[in-house]
Design a protein around this motif. Structure first.
Motif, PDB file in Angstrom:
ATOM      1  N   THR A  89       0.898  -1.319  -0.113  1.00  0.00           N
ATOM      2  CA  THR A  89       0.010  -0.298  -0.057  1.00  0.00           C
ATOM      3  C   THR A  89       0.832   1.377  -0.076  1.00  0.00           C
ATOM      4  O   THR A  89       1.934   1.022   0.295  1.00  0.00           O
ATOM      5  N   GLU A  90       0.411   2.381  -0.128  1.00  0.00           N
ATOM      6  CA  GLU A  90       0.779   3.744  -0.104  1.00  0.00           C
ATOM      7  C   GLU A  90       1.600   3.944   1.325  1.00  0.00           C
ATOM      8  O   GLU A  90       2.525   4.453   1.265  1.00  0.00           O
ATOM      9  N   ILE A  91       0.695   3.347   2.416  1.00  0.00           N
ATOM     10  CA  ILE A  91       1.273   3.590   3.496  1.00  0.00           C
ATOM     11  C   ILE A  91       2.531   2.837   3.826  1.00  0.00           C
ATOM     12  O   ILE A  91       3.495   3.033   4.534  1.00  0.00           O
ATOM     13  N   LYS A  93       4.703   2.036   1.598  1.00  0.00           N
ATOM     14  CA  LYS A  93       5.755   2.837   0.995  1.00  0.00           C
ATOM     15  C   LYS A  93       6.317   3.819   1.736  1.00  0.00           C
ATOM     16  O   LYS A  93       7.437   3.853   1.668  1.00  0.00           O
ATOM     17  N   ARG A  94       5.313   4.705   2.391  1.00  0.00           N
ATOM     18  CA  ARG A  94       5.917   5.827   2.990  1.00  0.00           C
ATOM     19  C   ARG A  94       6.469   5.427   4.356  1.00  0.00           C
ATOM     20  O   ARG A  94       7.711   6.146   4.521  1.00  0.00           O
ATOM     21  N   ILE A 122      10.886   1.856  -3.507  1.00  0.00           N
ATOM     22  CA  ILE A 122       9.504   1.502  -3.050  1.00  0.00           C
ATOM     23  C   ILE A 122       8.698   0.944  -4.062  1.00  0.00           C
ATOM     24  O   ILE A 122       7.236   0.992  -4.164  1.00  0.00           O
ATOM     25  N   SER A 123       9.299   0.553  -5.302  1.00  0.00           N
ATOM     26  CA  SER A 123       8.448   0.115  -6.381  1.00  0.00           C
ATOM     27  C   SER A 123       8.688  -1.402  -6.538  1.00  0.00           C
ATOM     28  O   SER A 123       9.597  -2.023  -5.699  1.00  0.00           O
ATOM     29  N   GLU A 186       9.766  12.792   8.387  1.00  0.00           N
ATOM     30  CA  GLU A 186       9.482  13.070   6.869  1.00  0.00           C
ATOM     31  C   GLU A 186      10.676  14.265   6.521  1.00  0.00           C
ATOM     32  O   GLU A 186      10.750  15.178   7.192  1.00  0.00           O
ATOM     33  N   TYR A 202       4.053   4.630  12.331  1.00  0.00           N
ATOM     34  CA  TYR A 202       3.879   3.370  11.666  1.00  0.00           C
ATOM     35  C   TYR A 202       4.109   2.365  12.560  1.00  0.00           C
ATOM     36  O   TYR A 202       4.655   2.158  13.578  1.00  0.00           O
TER      37      TYR A 202
END
Length: 441
Positions: A89-91, A93-94, A122-123, A186, A202
């Protein structure tokens, strides 16, 4: 890194691994070597260096691959269990980006011996077809493999004390950082610079322990950020509370845990202010994540999954987890397993040693006031984030407050959960908790 182990047959273990890591288990050795070689050429500008995968490790939340080149240099390719299927998910990845950049920042700004992050992605459109963090290899042995090992060039006790002393020295370097919120770091434009924001925390989410589907849909979840330590812990209690548990003991342990949280000290560096600030700490500060040489000197600190700013009383100066086990009764197995557990008296002695060293390093100022009780603060935090271990930790703390036997402490918790705890006893509990959890200026 916690090893992923079960008590199942080899067939069931394989099915469990496949359920957790899925297609990530099919990442080929050749693709890992290709990735590592590409990164090394980019960093060194040198020619082709041959390599091979010499080890594959299954952690609870990561696959770890070690690639060794023909000149002896080793790289680590760490692939998260959330890097495939619907978990990607995008989460997720972050969270990986925050971890990778935070490690780079710690290494850039301090001498804390963390791995050097050479590359991350992250891909799933790269050489190995999965997200990864590629980092330097830390030489040495885990503390978990050496704490009870009587072989080697030094006596066991000498090595243990050197481990504690050099660990305190290394981890204390995080004292230079402080933040205005609890959350992950971040960085602007995905690079390590001077501009840092606090984003969400997270955590790994495996569902409710004991459910049939527990662990089958592992995800990274985000929550927060938070501006106060108590709101952070109360959120954790609420999230890790199984609403189906309505017994007097379950209700009573939560009620008393809420009282504990209200009695915790403010997360302030300066006792003259009520403005809380927050610090970094190793997310899983335990023996499998601390690397040492044969004599006990720290060589590295690994596994920073989901690292984020935390309340000061849970910060960098806290006791490492292997010398606080007696405050977590579910996991502490003494005296049944004396070969792999220290006695309560030994653990107290090691805490005194670590506290003394940290007081020396911090010159008895600021965060030093939290150190001597950090094992109790850690126990409260574990109870807040683990519904299974909560009751026994609360019973341990209640027993300490009242100098009571386990059965008497359990009865008090049951009375609290069934509404039979008298007002005078409730006041006595709160007063006792305030005294136990207070810190001097």
């Amino acid at each position: 890194m916690k090893p992923f182990t079960t008590n199942m047959s080899s067939f069931d273990e394989q099915r469990e691994l496949e359920g957790r890591f899925g297609t990530l288990l099919s990442i080929s050795d050749q693709s890992l070597v290709t990735l590592a070689s590409s990164v090394r050429r980019r960093l060194s500008g040198g020619g082709l260096t041959n390599g091979q995968v010499i080890s594959r490790l299954n952690g609870s939340y990561n696959l770890v691959h070690i690639v060794e080149f023909d000149d002896g240099v080793r790289y680590v390719v760490r692939v998260p269990a959330t890097g495939w299927g619907s978990r990607f998910t995008e989460i997720a990845k972050r969270s990986l980006v925050s971890q990778a950049l935070t490690l780079r920042w710690i290494r850039k700004e301090t001498a804390v011996p963390v791995p050097d992050v050479y590359a991350f992605d992250i891909s799933n459109t790269n050489e190995i077809g999965a997200p990864y963090i590629l980092m330097s290899f830390i030489n040495g042995h885990t503390v978990s493999s050496k704490w009870f090992d009587r072989t080697g060039p030094t006596a066991l006790e000498e090595r243990r004390l050197r481990t504690l002393d050099t660990l305190a020295q290394a981890i204390s370097l995080l004292q230079k950082f402080q933040f205005d919120k609890i959350g992950s770091l971040e960085f602007d434009n995905g690079t390590v610079g001077n501009s840092i924001r606090i984003g969400p925390c997270y955590r790994w989410d495996e569902g409710i322990f004991g459910d049939e589907d527990y662990g089958k849909d592992l995800r990274v979840e985000e929550f927060g950020p938070f501006e106060s330590s108590k709101s952070y812990l109360r959120h954790c209690v609420s999230h890790y509370w199984d609403p189906r548990k309505r017994s007097p003991l379950a209700l009573g342990s939560r009620m008393i845990l809420d009282m504990m949280i209200s009695c915790l000290p403010l997360s302030t560096k300066d006792v003259s202010t009520n403005q809380e600030s927050f610090v970094l700490s190793l997310p899983d500060f335990d023996s499998q994540n601390i690397m040492i040489d044969e004599r006990g000197n720290i060589t590295g600190i690994i596994d920073w999954d989901n690292v984020h700013a935390v309340p000061r009383f849970l910060g960098y100066f806290s006791f490492p987890g292997w010398i606080t086990r007696d405050w977590d009764p579910i996991v502490y197995n003494y005296p049944v397993n004396k070969e792999r557990e220290d006695s309560p008296e030994e653990l107290k002695r090691y805490r005194r040693r670590y506290n003394s060293k940290m007081q020396e390093i911090l010159h008895g100022n600021g965060d030093s006031r939290f150190v001597s009780k950090s094992h109790i603060f850690e126990a409260v935090a574990i109870a807040a984030t683990d519904d299974v271990r909560r009751l026994e930790i609360v019973r341990k703390i209640v027993g300490r407050v009242f100098q009571a036997e386990d059965d008497d402490a359990l009865e008090l918790i049951r009375d609290a959960g069934s509404g039979r705890l008298k007002l005078k006893d409730r006041i006595k509990v709160r007063t006792g908790l305030q005294a136990l959890l207070s810190v001097s200026s």
